[in-house]
Structure formats: C-alpha cells, structure tokens
Design a protein around this motif. Structure first.
Motif, PDB file in Angstrom:
ATOM      1  N   PRO A 195      -2.151  16.564  22.140  1.00 28.12           N
ATOM      2  CA  PRO A 195      -1.550  17.324  21.038  1.00 28.12           C
ATOM      3  C   PRO A 195      -0.432  18.270  21.488  1.00 28.12           C
ATOM      4  CG  PRO A 195      -3.929  17.293  20.831  1.00 28.12           C
ATOM      5  CD  PRO A 195      -3.601  16.694  22.169  1.00 28.12           C
ATOM      6  N   GLU A 196      -0.618  18.913  22.626  1.00 22.83           N
ATOM      7  CA  GLU A 196       0.420  19.798  23.139  1.00 22.83           C
ATOM      8  C   GLU A 196       1.644  19.004  23.583  1.00 22.83           C
ATOM      9  OE1 GLU A 196      -2.758  19.908  24.100  1.00 22.83           O
ATOM     10  OE2 GLU A 196      -3.474  21.928  23.695  1.00 22.83           O
ATOM     11  N   LEU A 197       1.418  17.840  24.178  1.00 25.36           N
ATOM     12  CA  LEU A 197       2.519  16.982  24.583  1.00 25.36           C
ATOM     13  C   LEU A 197       3.317  16.529  23.366  1.00 25.36           C
ATOM     14  CD1 LEU A 197       4.069  15.472  26.779  1.00 25.36           C
ATOM     15  CD2 LEU A 197       2.374  13.630  26.609  1.00 25.36           C
TER      16      LEU A 197
ATOM     17  N   ALA B  74       0.052   8.979  28.313  1.00 31.51           N
ATOM     18  CA  ALA B  74       1.171   9.845  27.944  1.00 31.51           C
ATOM     19  C   ALA B  74       2.235   9.078  27.171  1.00 31.51           C
ATOM     20  CB  ALA B  74       1.774  10.483  29.188  1.00 31.51           C
ATOM     21  N   PHE B  75       2.434   7.808  27.464  1.00 32.87           N
ATOM     22  CA  PHE B  75       3.434   7.000  26.757  1.00 32.87           C
ATOM     23  C   PHE B  75       3.052   6.782  25.292  1.00 32.87           C
ATOM     24  CE2 PHE B  75       5.509   5.676  30.696  1.00 32.87           C
ATOM     25  CZ  PHE B  75       6.811   5.519  30.267  1.00 32.87           C
ATOM     26  N   LYS B  76       1.780   6.819  24.981  1.00 26.85           N
ATOM     27  CA  LYS B  76       1.332   6.603  23.606  1.00 26.85           C
ATOM     28  C   LYS B  76       1.716   7.768  22.691  1.00 26.85           C
ATOM     29  CE  LYS B  76      -2.590   3.807  25.081  1.00 26.85           C
ATOM     30  NZ  LYS B  76      -4.053   3.730  25.166  1.00 26.85           N
ATOM     31  N   ILE B  77       1.755   8.964  23.235  1.00 28.97           N
ATOM     32  CA  ILE B  77       2.010  10.174  22.444  1.00 28.97           C
ATOM     33  C   ILE B  77       3.428  10.179  21.861  1.00 28.97           C
ATOM     34  CG2 ILE B  77       2.044  12.693  22.472  1.00 28.97           C
ATOM     35  CD1 ILE B  77      -0.769  11.436  22.821  1.00 28.97           C
ATOM     36  N   PRO B  78       4.472   9.996  22.669  1.00 21.36           N
ATOM     37  CA  PRO B  78       5.816  10.001  22.090  1.00 21.36           C
ATOM     38  C   PRO B  78       6.034   8.870  21.091  1.00 21.36           C
ATOM     39  CG  PRO B  78       5.944  10.121  24.460  1.00 21.36           C
ATOM     40  CD  PRO B  78       4.523   9.903  24.104  1.00 21.36           C
ATOM     41  N   GLU B  79       5.446   7.716  21.358  1.00 16.39           N
ATOM     42  CA  GLU B  79       5.602   6.597  20.427  1.00 16.39           C
ATOM     43  C   GLU B  79       5.080   6.985  19.043  1.00 16.39           C
ATOM     44  OE1 GLU B  79       4.224   1.943  19.910  1.00 16.39           O
ATOM     45  OE2 GLU B  79       3.624   3.046  21.686  1.00 16.39           O
ATOM     46  N   LYS B  80       3.888   7.548  19.009  1.00 19.46           N
ATOM     47  CA  LYS B  80       3.296   7.958  17.737  1.00 19.46           C
ATOM     48  C   LYS B  80       4.095   9.099  17.106  1.00 19.46           C
ATOM     49  CE  LYS B  80      -1.018   9.606  15.730  1.00 19.46           C
ATOM     50  NZ  LYS B  80      -2.383  10.047  16.005  1.00 19.46           N
ATOM     51  N   THR B  81       4.484  10.071  17.901  1.00 16.50           N
ATOM     52  CA  THR B  81       5.224  11.224  17.392  1.00 16.50           C
ATOM     53  C   THR B  81       6.574  10.812  16.828  1.00 16.50           C
ATOM     54  OG1 THR B  81       4.134  12.648  19.022  1.00 16.50           O
ATOM     55  CG2 THR B  81       6.150  13.489  18.013  1.00 16.50           C
ATOM     56  N   ILE B  82       7.301   9.989  17.560  1.00 18.81           N
ATOM     57  CA  ILE B  82       8.631   9.560  17.109  1.00 18.81           C
ATOM     58  C   ILE B  82       8.520   8.677  15.866  1.00 18.81           C
ATOM     59  CG2 ILE B  82      10.658   8.190  17.735  1.00 18.81           C
ATOM     60  CD1 ILE B  82      10.266   9.335  20.616  1.00 18.81           C
ATOM     61  N   ASN B  83       7.532   7.793  15.836  1.00 19.45           N
ATOM     62  CA  ASN B  83       7.346   6.958  14.647  1.00 19.45           C
ATOM     63  C   ASN B  83       7.039   7.816  13.421  1.00 19.45           C
ATOM     64  OD1 ASN B  83       7.855   4.563  15.976  1.00 19.45           O
ATOM     65  ND2 ASN B  83       5.692   4.135  16.370  1.00 19.45           N
TER      66      ASN B  83
END
Length: 66
Positions: free
Chosen positions: A9-11, A47-56
């Motif tokens: 969540p912080e990432l 860690a790669f999963k977080i930006p993918e979800k956030t950007i989507n």
C-alpha cells in the motif's frame, strides 16, 4: 525499501506520486528491475504487481493517460 519490506500500500502511494511528478512507466519498471536485483526476485515480482494495478486504476479514473 518498500518493496524489500513488502509494503504494497505504501509503495502504491509512492508510485502514484511518481507518475504525478512526471516519471514514465518505463522509468518505474527500470527502478523495480534494480529492486529485484538487490532485494531478490520474489520481492521484485511482488513489487511489479503494485504499479501495474495502481497505473491501471489511474487510467480507469482518468487521472493518467498512456
């Protein structure tokens, strides 16, 4: 550091801030690649999963365009 500590969540908050401050998706991927090398591939993969979800989510909400 957040990836190494498994603080998703912080990432996500920092990813959102990075996008808002002008980082590209490619630059974020390069950063996480380095994270994978230093923190280990399992932490990097998570860690790669977080930006993918956030950007989507940002694209879906109209906050970011690809």
């Amino acid at each position: 550091m957040l990836a190494a500590l498994n603080r998703g969540p912080e990432l996500a908050i920092h990813i959102r801030g990075a996008i808002n401050n002008g980082l590209s998706e490619t630059e974020i991927r390069e950063l996480l690649l380095q994270t994978s090398i230093y923190c280990g591939v399992p932490a990097g993969i998570e860690a790669f999963k977080i930006p993918e979800k956030t950007i989507n989510t940002m694209v879906k909400n109209g906050e970011y365009t690809r």
